[in-house]
Enzyme design. Sequence first.
Site, PDB file in Angstrom:
ATOM      1  N   HIS A  45     -21.874  -9.889 -15.487  1.00  0.00           N
ATOM      2  CA  HIS A  45     -20.314  -9.456 -14.995  1.00  0.00           C
ATOM      3  C   HIS A  45     -20.092 -10.209 -13.860  1.00  0.00           C
ATOM      4  CE1 HIS A  45     -16.777  -7.099 -14.682  1.00  0.00           C
ATOM      5  NE2 HIS A  45     -17.030  -6.696 -15.982  1.00  0.00           N
ATOM      6  N   GLU A  76     -17.648 -14.068 -17.208  1.00  0.00           N
ATOM      7  CA  GLU A  76     -18.917 -13.390 -17.849  1.00  0.00           C
ATOM      8  C   GLU A  76     -19.478 -13.955 -19.040  1.00  0.00           C
ATOM      9  OE1 GLU A  76     -17.133  -9.577 -18.206  1.00  0.00           O
ATOM     10  OE2 GLU A  76     -15.993  -9.911 -16.628  1.00  0.00           O
TER      11      GLU A  76
HETATM   12  O1  TA6 Z   1     -15.512  -7.577 -18.283  1.00  0.00           O
HETATM   13  C1  TA6 Z   1     -14.105  -7.298 -18.437  1.00  0.00           C
HETATM   14  C2  TA6 Z   1     -14.266  -5.404 -18.373  1.00  0.00           C
HETATM   15  O2  TA6 Z   1     -14.963  -5.145 -19.682  1.00  0.00           O
HETATM   16  C3  TA6 Z   1     -12.606  -5.040 -18.372  1.00  0.00           C
HETATM   17  O3  TA6 Z   1     -12.333  -4.451 -19.488  1.00  0.00           O
HETATM   18  C4  TA6 Z   1     -12.857  -3.989 -17.227  1.00  0.00           C
HETATM   19  O4  TA6 Z   1     -13.063  -2.756 -17.821  1.00  0.00           O
HETATM   20  C5  TA6 Z   1     -13.955  -4.661 -16.557  1.00  0.00           C
HETATM   21  O5  TA6 Z   1     -14.874  -5.027 -17.395  1.00  0.00           O
HETATM   22  C6  TA6 Z   1     -14.630  -3.703 -15.460  1.00  0.00           C
HETATM   23  O6  TA6 Z   1     -15.269  -2.656 -15.892  1.00  0.00           O
HETATM   24  P1  TA6 Z   1     -16.041  -1.472 -14.892  1.00  0.00           P
HETATM   25  O7  TA6 Z   1     -16.684  -0.509 -15.698  1.00  0.00           O
HETATM   26  O8  TA6 Z   1     -17.069  -2.418 -14.113  1.00  0.00           O
HETATM   27  O9  TA6 Z   1     -14.927  -0.942 -14.039  1.00  0.00           O
END
Ligand code: TA6
Length: 292
Positions: free
Chosen positions: A158, A264
């Site tokens: 991420h 990601e």
């Molecule tokens: O990777 C994108 C995502 O899935 C978005 O939908 C948003 O939820 C982001 O990740 C951040 O998620 P988090 O749980 O780190 O706040």
Amino acid sequence: VDISPSSDRVTATLPTGESCEVLLYGATLVSWKSEGGQRENLWMSDAAKVDGSKAVRGGIPLVFPVFGPPPSSSHLPQHGFARISRWEFLGKSTSESDSSVQLDFGLMSSNLSPEMRAAWPCEFGVIYSVTLGRRSLETRVVVRNEGAAAWEFMWLWHTYLRVEDIHQTHLTGLSSTPYHDRVASAHLTSEPSPTPLTITSETDRVYHPPDPQSTITVHTPAPRYEITRENLPDVVVWNPWEEKAKGMSDFEPKDGWENMLCVEEGSVREGVRLEGGEAWEGGVTVRLVEEG
Ligand code: TA6
């Protein structure tokens, strides 16, 4: 190469000054500096929690064994437990030329909290390697089924890339690639014309590039990021934009969305199935290339 595995993080610095810093919490990369250590390439929220109270808002959190909200019957947290578990530092290795250093981290099912073990009772071992080069960062993972029964998992980096200005940023290598739009929650096909992808509002897309070897390039006014993948079929592009940034208590400064873009890489559309004793591996390399 200087490794100072203090109690909560490992920092590696090359003789030429480039460095990376990894928290044992989530094996979260929280800094990757290039250009002799002068340039930070990862975005970190000023309000990111690094005390273990919640996943780090920034750097490179690890998503495993689920991506996104878990199945309703599951007690797993959003994006799984890897990014909120304490990993073990397994050691470092340097190249003879001292122009790169590799840090290895491990997470086993036996490292998990009882509640996480209960939420996902699969026997697993994960070895995560970070290799810092002068103008590159390579991350690799091996996930192994240490049990007898088969199970499925998802994996994703991420990654919060730092960009000079989101309004002057565009991506190539994803145009004309089908994607699932998580904002519009519809499966759309991206623009048929191979126009560069610009980010002009909240963006949350899961791309499935037809060519798994394709390079994805993030063009910014600074060195561009050239991203290559190994065995990773999916690429998520996320920017919360203004409103969603306001709604995240650990997202600071509130205009920080203008200086970050999450690109990601992972395997998240379908789970990866491992039979007992089987292993899966994937990798990402980000190279810094001067624009022009
Ligand atoms: O990777 C994108 C995502 O899935 C978005 O939908 C948003 O939820 C982001 O990740 C951040 O998620 P988090 O749980 O780190 O706040």
